[in-house]
Structures are given as structure tokens and as C-alpha cells.
Design a protein around this motif. Structure first.
Motif, short mmCIF file in Angstrom:
data_model
loop_
_atom_site.label_atom_id
_atom_site.label_comp_id
_atom_site.label_asym_id
_atom_site.label_seq_id
_atom_site.Cartn_x
_atom_site.Cartn_y
_atom_site.Cartn_z
N TRP A 23 14.32 15.62 -20.76
CA TRP A 23 14.14 14.87 -19.50
C TRP A 23 15.05 13.64 -19.46
O TRP A 23 15.55 13.24 -18.42
N GLN A 24 15.28 13.04 -20.65
CA GLN A 24 16.07 11.81 -20.73
C GLN A 24 17.53 12.07 -20.37
O GLN A 24 18.17 11.30 -19.66
N VAL A 25 18.06 13.19 -20.86
CA VAL A 25 19.48 13.48 -20.63
C VAL A 25 19.69 14.24 -19.33
O VAL A 25 20.83 14.54 -18.97
N SER A 26 18.62 14.55 -18.61
CA SER A 26 18.73 15.31 -17.36
C SER A 26 18.52 14.44 -16.13
O SER A 26 18.41 14.97 -15.02
N GLY A 27 18.43 13.13 -16.30
CA GLY A 27 18.30 12.27 -15.13
C GLY A 27 17.11 11.35 -15.14
O GLY A 27 16.92 10.56 -14.22
N ARG A 28 16.25 11.44 -16.16
CA ARG A 28 15.08 10.57 -16.31
C ARG A 28 14.26 10.54 -15.02
O ARG A 28 13.81 11.57 -14.54
N PRO B 130 0.81 -1.23 0.00
CA PRO B 130 0.00 0.00 0.00
C PRO B 130 0.84 1.28 0.00
O PRO B 130 0.44 2.29 -0.59
N GLU B 131 2.01 1.24 0.67
CA GLU B 131 2.84 2.44 0.70
C GLU B 131 3.41 2.75 -0.68
O GLU B 131 3.53 3.91 -1.09
N LEU B 132 3.75 1.69 -1.44
CA LEU B 132 4.25 1.91 -2.80
C LEU B 132 3.12 2.37 -3.73
O LEU B 132 3.34 3.19 -4.63
N LYS B 133 1.93 1.87 -3.51
CA LYS B 133 0.77 2.29 -4.30
C LYS B 133 0.50 3.78 -4.10
O LYS B 133 0.21 4.51 -5.06
N GLU B 134 0.63 4.22 -2.85
CA GLU B 134 0.43 5.65 -2.56
C GLU B 134 1.53 6.49 -3.20
O GLU B 134 1.26 7.57 -3.75
N GLU B 135 2.77 6.00 -3.15
CA GLU B 135 3.89 6.72 -3.77
C GLU B 135 3.70 6.82 -5.28
O GLU B 135 3.98 7.86 -5.89
N LEU B 136 3.22 5.76 -5.90
CA LEU B 136 2.99 5.76 -7.34
C LEU B 136 1.93 6.77 -7.73
O LEU B 136 2.07 7.50 -8.72
N TYR C 282 8.70 15.66 -10.68
CA TYR C 282 7.64 15.88 -11.67
C TYR C 282 7.58 17.35 -12.08
O TYR C 282 7.43 17.67 -13.26
N ASP C 283 7.71 18.26 -11.12
CA ASP C 283 7.69 19.69 -11.45
C ASP C 283 8.85 20.06 -12.36
O ASP C 283 8.70 20.87 -13.28
N GLU C 284 10.02 19.47 -12.09
CA GLU C 284 11.19 19.74 -12.93
C GLU C 284 10.97 19.16 -14.33
O GLU C 284 11.38 19.76 -15.33
N ARG C 285 10.33 18.03 -14.41
CA ARG C 285 10.03 17.42 -15.71
C ARG C 285 9.12 18.33 -16.52
O ARG C 285 9.33 18.51 -17.72
N VAL C 286 8.12 18.90 -15.86
CA VAL C 286 7.22 19.84 -16.54
C VAL C 286 8.02 21.03 -17.06
O VAL C 286 7.84 21.48 -18.20
N ARG C 287 8.92 21.56 -16.22
CA ARG C 287 9.72 22.71 -16.64
C ARG C 287 10.60 22.38 -17.84
O ARG C 287 10.74 23.18 -18.77
N LEU C 288 11.22 21.18 -17.82
CA LEU C 288 12.08 20.77 -18.93
C LEU C 288 11.27 20.62 -20.22
O LEU C 288 11.72 21.01 -21.30
N ASP C 289 10.08 20.03 -20.11
CA ASP C 289 9.22 19.89 -21.29
C ASP C 289 8.85 21.24 -21.88
O ASP C 289 8.87 21.45 -23.10
N HIS D 107 3.99 9.13 -9.79
CA HIS D 107 3.90 8.45 -11.08
C HIS D 107 5.14 7.62 -11.40
O HIS D 107 5.42 7.33 -12.56
N LYS D 108 5.91 7.22 -10.36
CA LYS D 108 7.09 6.40 -10.59
C LYS D 108 7.45 5.68 -9.30
O LYS D 108 7.13 6.14 -8.19
N LEU D 109 8.13 4.54 -9.43
CA LEU D 109 8.61 3.77 -8.29
C LEU D 109 10.04 3.33 -8.58
O LEU D 109 10.33 2.77 -9.64
N LYS D 110 10.93 3.60 -7.64
CA LYS D 110 12.32 3.23 -7.85
C LYS D 110 12.51 1.72 -7.72
O LYS D 110 13.23 1.10 -8.51
N ASP D 111 11.89 1.13 -6.71
CA ASP D 111 11.95 -0.32 -6.52
C ASP D 111 10.55 -0.88 -6.72
O ASP D 111 9.79 -1.07 -5.76
N ASP D 112 10.21 -1.12 -7.97
CA ASP D 112 8.86 -1.54 -8.32
C ASP D 112 8.78 -3.07 -8.33
O ASP D 112 9.46 -3.73 -9.13
N PRO D 113 7.98 -3.67 -7.43
CA PRO D 113 7.90 -5.15 -7.38
C PRO D 113 7.22 -5.75 -8.61
O PRO D 113 7.28 -6.96 -8.80
N ARG D 114 6.59 -4.92 -9.43
CA ARG D 114 5.89 -5.44 -10.61
C ARG D 114 6.83 -5.70 -11.77
O ARG D 114 6.46 -6.36 -12.75
#
Length: 503
Positions: free
Chosen positions: A456-461, A378-384, A466-473, A388-395
């Protein structure tokens, strides 16, 4: 006597001292740019001279079968020719604005000007050769000189831009600026210009005849400095060099007054926003109808030649990559099948130009019962749901982790490029549910096709917030050129090899 005067006239003394200090600061700032331009001229001189010398070596010493080997080089002739061409090249650079502060440090736009200047130089040499039969130069040397002059000069300017960022961290090459208008548009402008390492502006605050309400200045508020009647004093006190006007915040009369004071010969640059901040990324065309100048808003970001160049680059790169990568994709498909049951290709419903949805193809990297697996965390579901991303995704499957690390799961998107749904380079694709995360910027995102790679790809993916991703886009969409795409493609290769931020 001096102390007495200071006590009797504190305001006048403080004002005089402030003006003297700002005059010195402006003088130092002006000297910085003069020294910078002189350094650029010297760097270009060396770059162009080296290009001509290397071109001579390539044409006459390497013995490429492409060139006519029976041509006997006249070293003396080329030495004297270079003495003429180097100053001519520098004059062309000056003609194309490459020493004009307005166009310096502008990134890909600067490279475009270099390309135009070097191409013009080569064409002028060809014209001289056509008009003067006795003037003969080796075509191979001339073409090599053109390409190398562009590459060496652009490389030098690229290094200079990196150096200037270091200098800006120490307070050099930064222009004091004010934003006229503290409304929503003014705050959006301040947000975009706040990173002075890139903008070169030190935005000191807002000037507005209507003081903003307390607590209405956003997450990173700048100070309110007063109304337009105080503008002259603020310009003198802080040595202001740039005035950025949010045109939706001031009246027509106030705008005309600003133009009269600062639009002509005041030493202060007056910059006006379009008043259409939300849709400015699509570009504007000014046309006259019945002698009335009207602004037309384009429906998409890229039109005309830009659109042709973008499509040409997408199709040519996609087709070239498909030939060697088809066997690789076949091996990946086999590994996915052996690793876990389920389809090889995952179809993700995403948004394209003007909000049209399509299926983006990816190699499947998750177990087919991924939702059931996530319910156990449940904690990972909330983080997702939050990031919108999970570093250690069990799926994610074992093969899936490898594919994601090196972005191999995105290879099937080359078919999306050939279907004109995606671009090789572009903003990150998003699902319909994510469009709300872009808030005011959502309409901008849908003016171009999403890309397989991008800023976004060359800046760290995934390490990018998310806010930084919006700014880069938004930065990519607003500043698109074919040179920016080429630069991002070159930066993608080391980013993929390192695998940083890929999960």
C-alpha cells in the motif's frame, strides 16, 4: 454452392468457422510463448555473460584490498571457462523451471528460482575445483560471478515483466479462461483473477449446473455460459486454455468427470481451488494419517524457514536503522514539543497476529484537542467515518504535516518491530473497528504482523481507495516471499521521497 451450404447448415458452418478461428488463435498464442521463451534464453545468455565479464573486471582490474593482488590473471583461461559456464548456467535455469511457462512471470517466486539456480552453479564449480586439483579459479571472481549473475538475470526478468504488462494491454500473452462454479467462492475467484494484466487470464464467464439467480452476481458480473454438459463446446468455441474450479460449487462426481476430461493431456489446464478461500492465505499442509491424506490449515501465514527469515530481516534492519535514526528522532521530538502542547508519542490501539491488540507508536502529528476541532467541520467528520482518511485534516499540526509527508511520524514503530508486534514490511495496521471493512478477508489480515511499509505504501498510500487497499493487503499476504519484502523495501525509498499520497 458455398452460400447454399451456409444457408442449409448455418450451425455447422458457424461451428466449423469458429473452430478454425480458435485454432488459429491458439496457434498464435502458442507462438507468442515460444518466441517469449527464446527471447528469455537470449536475455539470460547476455545477462550471464555480462556477469562473468564484470566479475573479471571487479576481481582483477579494480584492485580491491579484499582480494590477493599477487594473483596473476589468466585471461585466456577465463575466456574458455566462460564458454563452458554460460551454457551450463542456462541448463541450470532450465532445470529449475525458468523457461517453463508454469513458473514464468511469477514475480518473487521466479527470483527465488534464479537465486537457487545461480547458487547451485557456483557450488558445482567449487565441487569441480575440489575434485580436480588442476582446475583453479579465483574465489573472488567466482563469488562476484554468482552475485552478478543473480542480479543481472533478475533485473532482466523484472524488465520483462513490465514489458509483458504492456503487451497484455494490447491483447498478447492472455489465456482465455472459464470459472467452474458461480457460487460465492467462484465469484471471489473471478474478482481476484479479473485483472488480466497481472493474472494473464481473460475470464470469459461461469459454467455451473445450477444457474445463478438474477442479480446475485455481484458488482462486476461475468456472464453465465451454461452447465458442464456444454463445457466441451465452450472450450472449442473460445479456445479455452484454463479452467478454474470452485470446488465448493460442484459435486464430487462432476469433479471426477472434469479430471477425466481435462486433468490429463487435454491441452487445457485444470486448476482447483482449495474450497477454503477464506483462510487459504495461512497456507495448507497435506499429511497422511492412517494412509488418509488430510489437509491441515496453518494458524499463521509464515512458518518454519519463512518465519525465521522474516524475523531475521525485521530485527537486523530495525537495529541497523535505530543507530543513525536515534538522533533524528530526538530532534523530531523537540520540534513537536515546540510546535504544540501535548505528548511526543501517540499510541494507537491496533490489531496484530490472531487478533491480539497492541499499541503502535507514532510521533504525534495532531493537536491534542483534535476531536473538538473536527466537530467544527461536520462534512469532514462524515468523510472520515466513510473513508478513514482526510486529505486536508484541520487536526494536523504544522510539524505533523511535514512528518506525514515523508513518513517520519512512523519511525517510533521500529520499537514495535523490536517488540515483535510489527514487521518492517507487511499489511497496513488497522484498528479493531476497521476489521469489519475487510469483511471476508479480515481473518486473513490477522495471520501476519502489520508492517511499517508495504504494498500500500509504494502504491500511493492514502491516494489508494479502501477497497484497493484491502486488495493490496490480500495480495501481499497470499504471495509473501522474502524477495517480495526486499523488492518493496527498495520501492519504499523513492515512494517516501516523492511523498505521494501522504497526508
Amino acid at each position: 454452392m458455398r452460400l447454399s451450404n451456409t444457408r442449409a447448415f448455418p450451425f455447422e458452418y458457424e461451428t466449423v468457422q469458429s473452430r478454425i478461428s480458435q485454432a488459429k488463435q491458439s496457434l498464435v498464442h502458442a507462438h507468442q510463448w515460444k518466441l517469449f521463451v527464446l527471447a528469455l534464453i537470449l536475455l539470460d545468455f547476455l545477462s550471464v555473460g555480462l556477469a562473468f565479464r564484470v566479475a573479471y573486471f571487479v576481481r582483477f582490474n579494480l584492485g580491491f584490498p579484499l582480494f590477493r593482488l599477487e594473483v596473476v590473471p589468466n585471461y585466456e583461461f577465463y575466456i574458455h571457462l566462460v564458454y563452458v559456464l554460460i551454457p551450463g548456467w542456462l541448463l541450470l535455469y532450465a532445470f529449475f523451471g525458468l523457461y517453463n511457462r508454469q513458473y514464468l512471470l511469477s514475480g518473487t517466486r521466479e527470483y527465488a528460482r534464479i537465486f537457487s539456480a545461480t547458487l547451485t552453479g557456483m557450488l558445482l564449480v567449487i565441487v569441480v575445483g575440489f575434485l580436480g586439483p588442476d582446475f583453479v579459479v579465483a574465489r573472488g571472481w567466482l563469488v562476484a560471478s554468482w552475485l552478478l549473475a543473480f542480479l543481472f538475470t533478475s533485473g532482466g526478468r523484472f524488465l520483462v515483466r513490465r514489458l509483458i504488462r504492456i503487451f497484455r494491454e494490447k491483447g498478447f500473452f492472455i489465456a482465455p479462461a472459464l470459472i467452474i462454479g458461480a457460487n460465492e467462492e467462484g465469484q471471489l475467484l473471478a474478482e481476484q483473477l479479473s485483472d488480466w494484466k497481472y493474472s494473464g487470464l481473460n475470464v470469459l464467464g461461469y459454467v455451473d449446473n445450477h444457474p445463478p439467480a438474477e442479480g446475485s452476481m455481484g458488482a462486476h458480473p461475468l456472464p453465465y455460459l451454461g452447465g458442464t454438459p456444454a463445457l466441451d463446446e465452450l472450450v472449442r468455441r473460445f479456445g479455452i486454455e484454463e479452467l478454474v474450479v470452485a470446488t465448493s460449487a460442484i459435486s464430487r462426481e462432476d469433479l471426477l468427470d472434469l479430471f477425466k476430461k481435462y486433468g490429463v493431456g487435454s491441452g487445457v489446464n485444470l486448476r482447483l481451488s482449495s474450497g477454503l478461500y477464506e483462510i487459504i492465505t495461512t497456507g495448507l499442509d497435506v499429511t497422511e494419517i492412517a494412509s488418509v491424506p488430510l489437509v491441515k490449515v496453518n494458524k499463521v501465514r509464515l512458518t518454519g524457514v519463512d518465519r525465521v527469515l522474516k524475523n531475521l530481516m525485521d530485527y537486523s534492519i530495525a537495529l541497523l536503522l535505530m543507530i543513525p535514526l536515534l538522533p533524528v528522532m530526538g530532534i523530531i521530538a523537540l520540534l513537536i514539543k515546540l510546535d504544540s502542547p501535548g505528548p511526543v508519542i501517540h499510541r494507537r490501539r491496533v490489531m496484530g497476529v490472531n487478533g491480539k491488540t497492541f499499541d503502535a507508536f507514532k510521533f504525534r502529528t495532531m493537536y491534542v484537542n483534535g476531536d473538538e476541532i473536527l466537530e467544527q467541520y461536520p462534512e469532514l467528520k462524515e468523510e472520515l467515518a466513510r473513508t478513514h482518511k482526510l486529505k486536508d485534516d484541520p487536526r494536523v499540526t504544522r510539524v505533523g504535516k511535514f512528518l506525514r509527508k515523508f513518513s517520519l511520524d512512523e519511525l517510533p514503530q521500529l520499537f514495535n518491530v523490536l517488540r515483535h508486534e510489527m514487521s518492517i514490511v507487511g499489511p497496513r495496521m488497522i484498528s479493531p473497528a476497521e476489521i469489519n471493512e475487510y469483511r471476508k478477508y479480515g481473518i486473513n489480515l490477522l495471520t501476519v504482523r502489520p508492517g511499517i511499509t508495504g504494498l500500500w505504501q509504494v502504491s500511493g498510500r492514502s491516494d489508494v481507495s479502501y477497497d484497493e487497499r484491502v486488495r493490496l493487503d490480500m495480495y501481499y499476504i497470499r504471495n509473501w516471499t522474502v524477495w517480495l519484502d526486499l523488492q518493496l523495501l527498495l520501492r519504499t525509498i523513492p515512494a517516501v521521497i516523492k511523498g505521494r499520497g501522504a497526508y
